[in-house]
Design a protein around this motif. Structure first.
Motif, short mmCIF file in Angstrom:
data_model
loop_
_atom_site.label_atom_id
_atom_site.label_comp_id
_atom_site.label_asym_id
_atom_site.label_seq_id
_atom_site.Cartn_x
_atom_site.Cartn_y
_atom_site.Cartn_z
N GLN A 142 0.80 -1.16 0.19
CA GLN A 142 -0.09 -0.14 -0.06
C GLN A 142 0.93 1.40 0.14
OE1 GLN A 142 -3.28 -0.09 -0.47
NE2 GLN A 142 -3.58 2.17 -0.21
N GLU B 200 0.80 4.08 -2.93
CA GLU B 200 0.79 5.57 -2.67
C GLU B 200 1.87 6.57 -3.05
OE1 GLU B 200 -0.73 5.56 1.40
OE2 GLU B 200 -2.71 4.74 0.85
N ASN B 201 2.99 5.99 -2.77
CA ASN B 201 3.94 7.02 -2.84
C ASN B 201 5.27 6.53 -3.89
OD1 ASN B 201 4.26 8.20 0.01
ND2 ASN B 201 3.68 6.21 0.70
#
Length: 483
Positions: A153, A157-158
């Protein structure tokens, strides 16, 4: 321009980018970040609240001290965000061989106690419990899965453009001696780690479990391990150990990696069908049309999200699973909606779209119970084939209902070009009150015939008997005409 790459795991992965093993690796890659000897559970935990100081005191090499600092600070995550590698190659050696330690203050650190205990600062930490996949397997796997899901996750996201590749590993049972003879690794290391054939088999099983979980749940590519060609080697610069391999291992793995990188530019992007942890994907914020969703996968729409979709097939307040299928080789692809319910019928709708033009939603399954009518003011607006039920309260609001009383079953036929049939049947257990109405509706022109009432006035009326009697009557008339 060189390809930016990062590594995470043990030296079997890191040394693919070491000129002592692959002399020309710098002609292909730029190593922008790496982390060695850290458990994924430790990495995804909170940084340990301890003052490290400018220099660690203890009889460890500078490399080992840097590993400890990264383990404590969890700094690899921030490095990934900063460097944005195009590829991340990782392995699960450390999770299997080392496990992790849970401290009394709730902190997590990799179980490298044999080395870390030589540091003064480590001896100030208090261990609560040691977790090993070989000893407390079930609990360890549960913690590991939770941590790896969080890691994926984090990457989504990054570092959304980073391709993750699993470097698959196995324990080397045999090694090449300096005189090029094949020798037993267990015999070579029996005075150091006391591993048996049984424990090595458990280690391989554990590594395989982690690798398969990552690949199957997140659709990741891998560098496979060839146990018939990869062995230990006494001439390995790091010494003779279970995962210090022969020179061919590094050259072949590097070649396999470069093939993946090269093919990435000539093949469609491989998209994950699910979110991390096997969860359904979410519709991005701002999307108001399902036809705008073209990324392959399984999504979930909450009640609120579904009602925001302008091109939804129904108006019911329900959650739906939404599936986007791969393209058909051109521009078209299929979309499917499945109602998420345990109490009512699972309705399924499908259509073909190219993002600009879409076919109408087709209901392909209405389940085993009657459907709830949509929020309409006219029965003629209900054009999806199926069996519906209209309550007595709903009947009063329908402008074109023939009686506006009682509850009714509504049967809508499939379309024949532009028209369909609607049949209303009163919900009653009284023979004398039983009624049925039928009509045709032109969907394209939005017109309809008047309701026609079936007449069941005769006692013991049977439609089958009536048809048979009518047929016999016609036959008799034909015979009389011929005579």
């Amino acid at each position: 321009m060189l390809t930016k790459i990062a590594t995470y795991g043990c030296c079997a992965t890191r040394d693919l980018f070491n000129k002592a093993f692959v002399s020309d690796w710098k002609n292909h890659f730029q190593l922008v970040s790496y982390q060695q000897h850290c458990s994924i559970v430790s990495l995804m935990s909170k940084p340990i609240d301890i003052e490290l100081g400018e220099e660690l005191q203890g009889e460890l090499s500078n490399f080992e001290k840097s590993v400890f600092k990264q383990d404590v600070l969890k700094s690899f995550l921030e490095t990934l965000k900063t460097t944005q590698p195009e590829y991340l190659v990782l392995d699960f050696h450390v999770d299997t061989f080392n496990g992790f330690i849970e401290l009394t203050d709730g902190g997590i650190i990799t179980n490298r106690i044999v080395r870390y205990k030589k540091l003064d600062i480590f001896n100030k930490m208090e261990a609560r419990k040691v977790f090993s996949p070989l000893e407390n397997t079930t609990e360890f796997r549960k913690r590991w899965i939770q941590s790896f899901n969080r890691f994926m996750q984090f990457m989504k996201e990054n570092c959304p453009n980073t391709q993750i590749i699993i470097n698959r590993l196995e324990v080397a049972r045999m090694y090449y001696s300096l005189d090029n003879q094949m020798e037993s690794m267990i015999e070579r290391r029996k005075t150091k780690d006391h591993h048996t054939a049984e424990t090595l088999a458990k280690i391989d099983e554990c590594i395989d479990y982690f690798e398969r979980y990552a690949m199957n749940n997140f659709d990741l590519q891998s560098l496979d391990f060839n146990s018939e060609e990869y062995f230990g080697a006494e001439n390995n610069p790091w010494g003779t150990c279970y995962m210090h391999y022969n020179p061919y291992y590094y050259k072949k793995k590097f070649k396999d990696l470069w093939n993946i990188v090269e093919n990435h530019f000539h093949a469609p992007t491989k998209l994950a069908s699910f979110a991390p942890g096997g969860l359904a994907k979410q519709i991005p914020l701002g999307v108001t049309k399902l036809s705008d969703m073209d990324e392959v996968g399984v999504y979930y729409l909450t009640n609120a999200t579904y009602l925001q979709m302008e091109d939804r097939p129904t108006t019911d307040n329900a959650g739906y699973f939404f599936i986007v299928y791969p393209r058909n080789g051109k521009n078209g692809y299929m979309q499917e909606l499945r109602k998420s319910t345990a109490a009512f019928s699972i309705q399924i709708f499908v259509r073909i779209t190219d993002g600009k033009e879409s076919s109408k939603w087709n209901m392909v399954n209405s389940g085993f119970r009657t459907l709830t009518i949509p929020d309409v003011t006219s029965i003629s607006e209900i054009t999806e084939a199926g069996e519906y039920y209209i309550t007595a309260e709903q009947v009063k609001k329908l402008q074109d209902h023939p009686t506006k009383k009682n509850g009714w079953f509504l049967t809508v036929s499939k379309k024949n070009h532009d028209s369909l049939k609607q049949l209303l049947t009163k919900n009653t257990q009284n023979d004398n009150a039983f009624e049925e109405y039928v009509r045709l509706v032109n969907v394209e022109k939005r017109t309809n015939l008047k309701w026609r009432k079936y007449h069941f006035d005769e006692a013991n009326f049977s439609i089958i008997v009536a048809i048979r009697n009518f047929k016999n009557k016609v036959v008799r008339r034909l015979k009389l005409t011929k005579a």
